[in-house]
Each structure stands twice: as C-alpha cells, then as structure tokens.
Design a protein around this motif. Structure first.
Motif, PDB file in Angstrom:
ATOM      1  N   ALA A  34      67.657  18.009  57.498  1.00  0.00           N
ATOM      2  CA  ALA A  34      66.209  18.188  57.359  1.00  0.00           C
ATOM      3  C   ALA A  34      65.722  19.490  57.984  1.00  0.00           C
ATOM      4  CB  ALA A  34      65.480  17.001  57.978  1.00  0.00           C
ATOM      5  N   THR A  35      66.454  20.027  58.946  1.00  0.00           N
ATOM      6  CA  THR A  35      66.044  21.277  59.593  1.00  0.00           C
ATOM      7  C   THR A  35      66.328  22.486  58.714  1.00  0.00           C
ATOM      8  OG1 THR A  35      66.532  20.292  61.739  1.00  0.00           O
ATOM      9  CG2 THR A  35      66.310  22.679  61.674  1.00  0.00           C
ATOM     10  N   ILE A  36      67.481  22.483  58.063  1.00  0.00           N
ATOM     11  CA  ILE A  36      67.915  23.639  57.260  1.00  0.00           C
ATOM     12  C   ILE A  36      67.538  23.487  55.788  1.00  0.00           C
ATOM     13  CG2 ILE A  36      69.970  24.862  56.423  1.00  0.00           C
ATOM     14  CD1 ILE A  36      71.261  24.283  59.111  1.00  0.00           C
ATOM     15  N   GLY A  37      67.615  22.247  55.281  1.00  0.00           N
ATOM     16  CA  GLY A  37      67.428  22.019  53.852  1.00  0.00           C
ATOM     17  C   GLY A  37      65.983  22.039  53.399  1.00  0.00           C
ATOM     18  N   LYS A  38      65.811  22.107  52.085  1.00  0.00           N
ATOM     19  CA  LYS A  38      64.491  22.051  51.454  1.00  0.00           C
ATOM     20  C   LYS A  38      64.268  20.619  50.966  1.00  0.00           C
ATOM     21  CE  LYS A  38      61.969  23.637  47.403  1.00  0.00           C
ATOM     22  NZ  LYS A  38      62.074  24.326  46.117  1.00  0.00           N
ATOM     23  N   LEU A  39      63.155  20.009  51.373  1.00  0.00           N
ATOM     24  CA  LEU A  39      62.840  18.649  50.957  1.00  0.00           C
ATOM     25  C   LEU A  39      62.579  18.621  49.452  1.00  0.00           C
ATOM     26  CD1 LEU A  39      62.221  15.694  51.785  1.00  0.00           C
ATOM     27  CD2 LEU A  39      59.841  16.407  52.069  1.00  0.00           C
ATOM     28  N   LEU A  40      63.380  17.820  48.725  1.00  0.00           N
ATOM     29  CA  LEU A  40      63.199  17.688  47.278  1.00  0.00           C
ATOM     30  C   LEU A  40      62.336  16.490  46.924  1.00  0.00           C
ATOM     31  CD1 LEU A  40      66.797  18.396  45.927  1.00  0.00           C
ATOM     32  CD2 LEU A  40      64.881  19.976  46.140  1.00  0.00           C
ATOM     33  N   CYS A  41      62.563  15.371  47.606  1.00  0.00           N
ATOM     34  CA  CYS A  41      61.747  14.195  47.339  1.00  0.00           C
ATOM     35  C   CYS A  41      61.780  13.272  48.547  1.00  0.00           C
ATOM     36  CB  CYS A  41      62.201  13.460  46.077  1.00  0.00           C
ATOM     37  SG  CYS A  41      63.857  12.795  46.140  1.00  0.00           S
ATOM     38  N   ARG A  42      60.715  12.471  48.675  1.00  0.00           N
ATOM     39  CA  ARG A  42      60.576  11.523  49.777  1.00  0.00           C
ATOM     40  C   ARG A  42      59.893  10.272  49.243  1.00  0.00           C
ATOM     41  NH1 ARG A  42      59.892  11.330  55.493  1.00  0.00           N
ATOM     42  NH2 ARG A  42      58.279   9.861  56.092  1.00  0.00           N
ATOM     43  N   THR A  43      60.398   9.123  49.649  1.00  0.00           N
ATOM     44  CA  THR A  43      59.791   7.851  49.286  1.00  0.00           C
ATOM     45  C   THR A  43      59.408   7.131  50.568  1.00  0.00           C
ATOM     46  OG1 THR A  43      61.098   7.657  47.275  1.00  0.00           O
ATOM     47  CG2 THR A  43      60.178   5.626  48.163  1.00  0.00           C
ATOM     48  N   GLN A  44      58.163   6.659  50.620  1.00  0.00           N
ATOM     49  CA  GLN A  44      57.684   5.859  51.737  1.00  0.00           C
ATOM     50  C   GLN A  44      57.028   4.620  51.163  1.00  0.00           C
ATOM     51  OE1 GLN A  44      55.525   9.175  53.973  1.00  0.00           O
ATOM     52  NE2 GLN A  44      55.925   7.631  55.530  1.00  0.00           N
ATOM     53  N   PRO A  45      57.387   3.440  51.668  1.00  0.00           N
ATOM     54  CA  PRO A  45      56.754   2.228  51.156  1.00  0.00           C
ATOM     55  C   PRO A  45      55.307   2.106  51.640  1.00  0.00           C
ATOM     56  CG  PRO A  45      58.232   1.695  52.955  1.00  0.00           C
ATOM     57  CD  PRO A  45      58.388   3.166  52.693  1.00  0.00           C
ATOM     58  N   ILE A  46      54.520   1.378  50.876  1.00  0.00           N
ATOM     59  CA  ILE A  46      53.160   1.026  51.274  1.00  0.00           C
ATOM     60  C   ILE A  46      53.198  -0.451  51.615  1.00  0.00           C
ATOM     61  CG2 ILE A  46      50.770   0.785  50.521  1.00  0.00           C
ATOM     62  CD1 ILE A  46      51.275   3.134  48.613  1.00  0.00           C
ATOM     63  N   TYR A  47      52.845  -0.785  52.838  1.00  0.00           N
ATOM     64  CA  TYR A  47      52.960  -2.153  53.321  1.00  0.00           C
ATOM     65  C   TYR A  47      51.696  -2.961  53.048  1.00  0.00           C
ATOM     66  CZ  TYR A  47      56.995  -0.279  55.737  1.00  0.00           C
ATOM     67  OH  TYR A  47      58.193   0.336  56.014  1.00  0.00           O
ATOM     68  N   GLY A  48      51.822  -4.047  52.333  1.00  0.00           N
ATOM     69  CA  GLY A  48      50.750  -5.003  52.148  1.00  0.00           C
ATOM     70  C   GLY A  48      49.580  -4.522  51.313  1.00  0.00           C
ATOM     71  N   GLY A  49      48.897  -5.460  50.750  1.00  0.00           N
ATOM     72  CA  GLY A  49      47.661  -5.172  50.014  1.00  0.00           C
ATOM     73  C   GLY A  49      47.872  -4.239  48.845  1.00  0.00           C
ATOM     74  N   SER A  50      46.829  -3.517  48.537  1.00  0.00           N
ATOM     75  CA  SER A  50      46.849  -2.628  47.382  1.00  0.00           C
ATOM     76  C   SER A  50      47.102  -1.185  47.782  1.00  0.00           C
ATOM     77  CB  SER A  50      45.507  -2.693  46.656  1.00  0.00           C
ATOM     78  OG  SER A  50      44.492  -2.183  47.497  1.00  0.00           O
ATOM     79  N   GLY A  51      47.147  -0.898  49.092  1.00  0.00           N
ATOM     80  CA  GLY A  51      47.282   0.472  49.530  1.00  0.00           C
ATOM     81  C   GLY A  51      45.932   1.174  49.593  1.00  0.00           C
ATOM     82  N   ASN A  52      44.865   0.471  49.204  1.00  0.00           N
ATOM     83  CA  ASN A  52      43.526   1.027  49.235  1.00  0.00           C
ATOM     84  C   ASN A  52      42.856   0.610  50.536  1.00  0.00           C
ATOM     85  OD1 ASN A  52      40.911   1.794  48.870  1.00  0.00           O
ATOM     86  ND2 ASN A  52      40.667   0.822  46.873  1.00  0.00           N
ATOM     87  N   PRO A  53      42.597   1.551  51.462  1.00  0.00           N
ATOM     88  CA  PRO A  53      42.044   1.189  52.759  1.00  0.00           C
ATOM     89  C   PRO A  53      40.641   0.590  52.724  1.00  0.00           C
ATOM     90  CG  PRO A  53      42.085   3.561  52.513  1.00  0.00           C
ATOM     91  CD  PRO A  53      42.782   2.977  51.318  1.00  0.00           C
ATOM     92  N   SER A  54      39.922   0.790  51.635  1.00  0.00           N
ATOM     93  CA  SER A  54      38.577   0.209  51.563  1.00  0.00           C
ATOM     94  C   SER A  54      38.714  -1.180  51.039  1.00  0.00           C
ATOM     95  CB  SER A  54      37.677   1.044  50.673  1.00  0.00           C
ATOM     96  OG  SER A  54      38.158   1.082  49.356  1.00  0.00           O
TER      97      SER A  54
END
Length: 133
Positions: free
Chosen positions: A113-133
């Motif tokens: 991660a220090t030397i390389g170029k980030l190509l893609c990243r996946t992060q889960p959304i926990y619970g609900g719809s992901g809509n904070p409102s």
C-alpha cells in the motif's frame, strides 16, 4: 432464530437491464475470464477464505484497540491484461479489500500500500440502507 411468518414465504424479484451492441472486431476486444487462463488474483483459497478465531499466536491476527483483526495479504504478478477487478467481501467479517498495482520490476515483497497504486477498494456498509437520514 424462529421465523415468525412461516406461513408466508418471502418472495423477491430481480430486475436486470442489459445494454448490448453487435460485436465489431475493429472496435471490441475479446476477453477471457481469468480463471480460465490461470490469471485470477486469488488470496487465501480458490474462492472463499475462512476467518480464524483470533488469539495470540494465530498468524495474521492482531489486537487493535481491544478488537482482534485478522489480515491477509498476497502478491502475484498478472499474467494477462486485466479488464476489470472484482473482489469479494462478506460483512461483518470483512473490514475492507484493496488491490494495488506496482510498477513493472518492483519485487513482489516490496509491492504494498505504501509503494503501489490503489486500483480498487471494497468496504462493506453495515446495517440498514446506508442512508444516514
């Protein structure tokens, strides 16, 4: 966990919208699924990775702010041209998945991660719809 509505089966519908165009060999490039030619970027096992119960001495496990985190890393050299990268992450055990690319000639042990170029990243959304409102 008991299902309170056993008399009413759950029904859901998938809706897909596909856009296609006639193949034109002057414009389109034929691609092959990576697993077919030995160029899949697999970490852990061929398809799924079992998350171990962490404790002191378990490889990849570390305690961070009172929470055990299991980290796996892997390096490989792509054998073909990659058209897309699709990673696979199960919440809640997966905190993130990242794929980095390093310049040609970088030793695999140094590509990170220090030397390389980030190509893609996946992060889960926990619970609900992901809509904070």
């Amino acid at each position: 966990q008991e299902i309170p509505w056993t008399d009413r089966p759950l029904v859901f519908h998938h809706k897909y919208r596909l856009w296609v165009q006639p193949y034109d060999d002057k414009y389109h490039t034929s691609v092959t699924l990576g697993e077919m030619v030995g160029s899949a970027l697999l970490i852990g096992s061929p398809w799924e990775y079992d998350v171990p119960k962490c404790e002191s001495g378990v490889p990849g496990c570390s305690a961070v702010n009172g929470t055990w985190i299991h980290t796996i890393t892997g390096n490989t050299i792509g054998r073909h041209k990659f058209i897309s990268l699709n990673n696979h992450c199960h919440a809640p055990t997966c905190l993130s998945v990242e794929v980095y690319a390093c310049t040609k000639g970088t030793p695999l042990v140094d590509c990170n991660a220090t030397i390389g170029k980030l190509l893609c990243r996946t992060q889960p959304i926990y619970g609900g719809s992901g809509n904070p409102s």
